[in-house]
Scaffold this motif. Structure first.
Motif, short mmCIF file in Angstrom:
data_model
loop_
_atom_site.label_atom_id
_atom_site.label_comp_id
_atom_site.label_asym_id
_atom_site.label_seq_id
_atom_site.Cartn_x
_atom_site.Cartn_y
_atom_site.Cartn_z
N ASP A 1 0.83 -1.27 0.11
CA ASP A 1 0.03 -0.08 -0.15
C ASP A 1 0.77 1.42 -0.20
OD1 ASP A 1 -2.60 -1.29 0.37
OD2 ASP A 1 -1.76 -1.83 2.39
N GLU A 2 2.32 1.00 0.61
CA GLU A 2 3.13 2.20 0.65
C GLU A 2 4.28 1.55 0.25
OE1 GLU A 2 0.13 3.93 4.27
OE2 GLU A 2 2.17 3.93 4.58
N MET B 1 16.25 14.13 6.72
CA MET B 1 15.72 15.22 5.82
C MET B 1 14.66 14.61 4.74
SD MET B 1 17.49 17.80 3.24
CE MET B 1 17.94 18.96 4.45
N VAL B 2 13.38 15.23 4.55
CA VAL B 2 12.41 14.90 3.80
C VAL B 2 11.59 15.84 3.28
CG1 VAL B 2 10.77 14.28 5.34
CG2 VAL B 2 10.79 12.96 3.18
N LYS B 3 10.97 16.01 2.23
CA LYS B 3 10.15 16.94 1.68
C LYS B 3 9.14 16.38 0.77
CE LYS B 3 11.35 19.80 -1.75
NZ LYS B 3 10.44 19.41 -2.70
N SER B 4 7.78 16.81 0.60
CA SER B 4 6.86 16.60 -0.32
C SER B 4 7.23 16.75 -1.84
CB SER B 4 5.55 17.23 -0.15
OG SER B 4 5.29 16.69 1.07
N LEU C 1 1.62 11.09 2.55
CA LEU C 1 2.51 10.23 3.42
C LEU C 1 3.45 10.97 4.00
CD1 LEU C 1 2.39 7.06 1.30
CD2 LEU C 1 1.15 7.64 3.38
N THR C 2 4.31 11.76 3.02
CA THR C 2 5.37 12.67 3.76
C THR C 2 5.19 13.30 5.03
OG1 THR C 2 6.40 12.90 1.28
CG2 THR C 2 7.08 14.47 3.11
N PRO D 1 2.08 4.57 -3.65
CA PRO D 1 2.51 5.99 -2.85
C PRO D 1 3.90 5.43 -2.16
CG PRO D 1 0.08 5.56 -2.86
CD PRO D 1 0.77 4.02 -3.36
N GLY D 2 4.56 6.61 -2.14
CA GLY D 2 5.82 6.40 -1.28
C GLY D 2 6.55 7.69 -0.72
N VAL D 3 7.59 7.45 0.12
CA VAL D 3 8.44 8.43 0.55
C VAL D 3 9.86 8.09 0.59
CG1 VAL D 3 8.76 10.15 2.47
CG2 VAL D 3 6.50 9.25 2.15
N TYR D 4 10.72 9.07 0.11
CA TYR D 4 12.22 8.69 0.04
C TYR D 4 12.88 9.93 1.00
CZ TYR D 4 16.65 8.55 -2.60
OH TYR D 4 17.82 8.26 -3.12
#
Length: 426
Positions: A185-186, A201-204, A338-339, A377-380
């Motif tokens: 799902d993610e 560190m992360v951003k949309s 998600l971010t 949908p994912g986050v890096y």
């Protein structure tokens, strides 16, 4: 009294079941404790990968090592998707979300200085990007979650992906049926880089600039000097950056004054183009080629018309045969919802000091994690690996690239906690 940690986790959770906040805090304290317990082992694993690097498409030893580690944890393993890729499946047996974690396997072809005791044994091959760290973190997360399988809901997939450096592995795994075998799902992943150790560190949205390679095809009627001058005018016409900024100086991504974490970062609103075009003759035609990096997707469609306009202004319109993009890989684009949930979750567990804002886009680099994000949908994330007090600078693909191994601890505990939290959400 010596009680196995997973049993302790279940026992204490049952005791405080009527206090959700206490239960949550206890869970993540145990994640922290268990991470500390396996930290030295993970450092040895990382150093083993570092000393035995393998290039894209040749990750034979790496595959075998990952497979054995996962099997020892009681995790189901698949190795028949693509190349030397390994997929671990941790199924709790209870209904819930399906979460995937990706880690890359391959090393780089280089002979940079590698001033560590566990330096590469393979001439011309090094883990100069940090994938050895990513592998150790992925295996660490797998161990933490496997130890606490009884307390989890849903399923976790561990995707150990080959051939990232060649931008082939993710796309190939997908085209050969990865998402017929697993159904996340993610999906989440990270890259260690030149940020302070202990920080994430992360951003949309876009993480990197859009990378393109442009090719201009002309009749072979220009001198070498005329071709160079035309390339220079195209470069000067298209290139864009903020006043007094140099976004091509990527070594400054971690600078608190001009780096990614500053709202006034120089790493936003730019188009960087190669200074020196590749100019050559083939089949009696003249070719000019260059890479470019653009932060604004809306501007991409203006690039080819802009080049044609310069060529017309230079009176070469009749000599122009074509202008085209010959390489245009997708870029990493983080799911906005998600971010924000990830930032809130990690800050809530480990404190707001853990997270660093990201106000820019990194040039030159990219990651084929983007292909996974096109399906799920994912986050890096960027994980800090530098420590100036120790003289450690985690500038990827650069001479003297080093990583503070404390980043392994930060990565394992933070993202084990994130996955646990995401599994509990509907």
């Amino acid at each position: 009294m010596n009680i196995k940690t997973p049993l302790l986790l279940l026992l204490l959770i049952s005791v405080v079941a009527w206090h959700p906040n206490d239960k949550r805090a206890l869970t993540h304290q145990l994640v922290r404790t268990e991470t500390d317990e396996i930290y030295n082992k993970l450092v040895k694993i990382r150093r083993d990968f570092h000393a035995n690097p393998e290039l894209a498409g040749n990750e034979v030893r790496t595959e075998a090592s990952i497979k054995q580690h996962l099997l020892d944890l009681g995790i189901e393993v698949k190795t028949d998707i693509y190349g030397h890729g390994v997929v671990g499946i941790l199924n709790s047996g209870k209904a819930g979300k399906k979460i995937a974690w990706r880690a890359e396997m391959d090393a780089l072809p280089n002979d940079f200085t590698d001033a560590v005791e566990f330096k590469s044994k393979i001439k011309g091959v090094q883990h100069g990007c940090g994938h050895d760290v990513h592998l150790a973190i992925g295996l660490g997360i797998a161990e933490i979650l496997a130890k606490n399988k009884e307390a989890l809901k849903g399923t976790v997939y561990f995707i150990f992906q080959p051939e990232e450096e060649t931008f082939v592995g993710a796309k190939s795994m997908i085209s050969l049926g990865l998402f017929s075998e697993i159904h996340p799902d993610e999906i989440y992943g990270l890259h260690v880089t030149n940020l302070p150790v202990g920080k994430i560190m992360v951003k949309s949205n876009e993480v990197f600039a859009y990378q393109k390679r442009i090719r201009i095809e002309l009749k072979n009627e220009l001198s070498k000097q005329e071709a160079k001058e035309l390339a220079k005018k195209i470069h000067n016409s298209l290139s864009r950056s903020q006043t007094n900024s140099k976004p091509w100086e990527i070594q400054h991504v971690g600078d608190p004054e001009i780096g990614l974490m500053n709202p006034n970062t120089m790493f936003k609103n730019y188009l960087i183009m190669d200074d020196n075009f590749n100019i050559y003759l083939k089949n009696e035609k003249l070719f000019l080629e260059a890479y470019l990096y653009e932060t604004d997707q809306a501007n991409l469609q203006k690039i080819i018309p802009g080049i044609k306009r310069v060529i017309e202004q230079e009176k070469y319109a009749e000599k122009l045969l074509s202008v085209s993009f010959i390489q245009e890989n997708p870029t990493v684009i983080n799911d906005a919802k998600l971010t924000q949930k990830a930032i809130k979750t990690l800050s809530g567990i480990y404190g707001t000091d853990l997270m660093m804002p990201d106000y820019g886009q990194v040039p030159y680099f990219n990651d084929d994690f983007a292909y996974f994000q096109q399906k799920v949908p994912g986050v890096y994330f960027f994980l800090g690996g530098s420590n100036t007090e120790k003289g450690i600078v985690a500038m990827n693909h650069a001479p003297d690239f080093k990583v503070d191994e404390e980043s392994v601890r930060i990565g394992v505990r933070s993202f084990s906690s994130l996955i646990i939290e995401r599994l509990s959400k509907r």
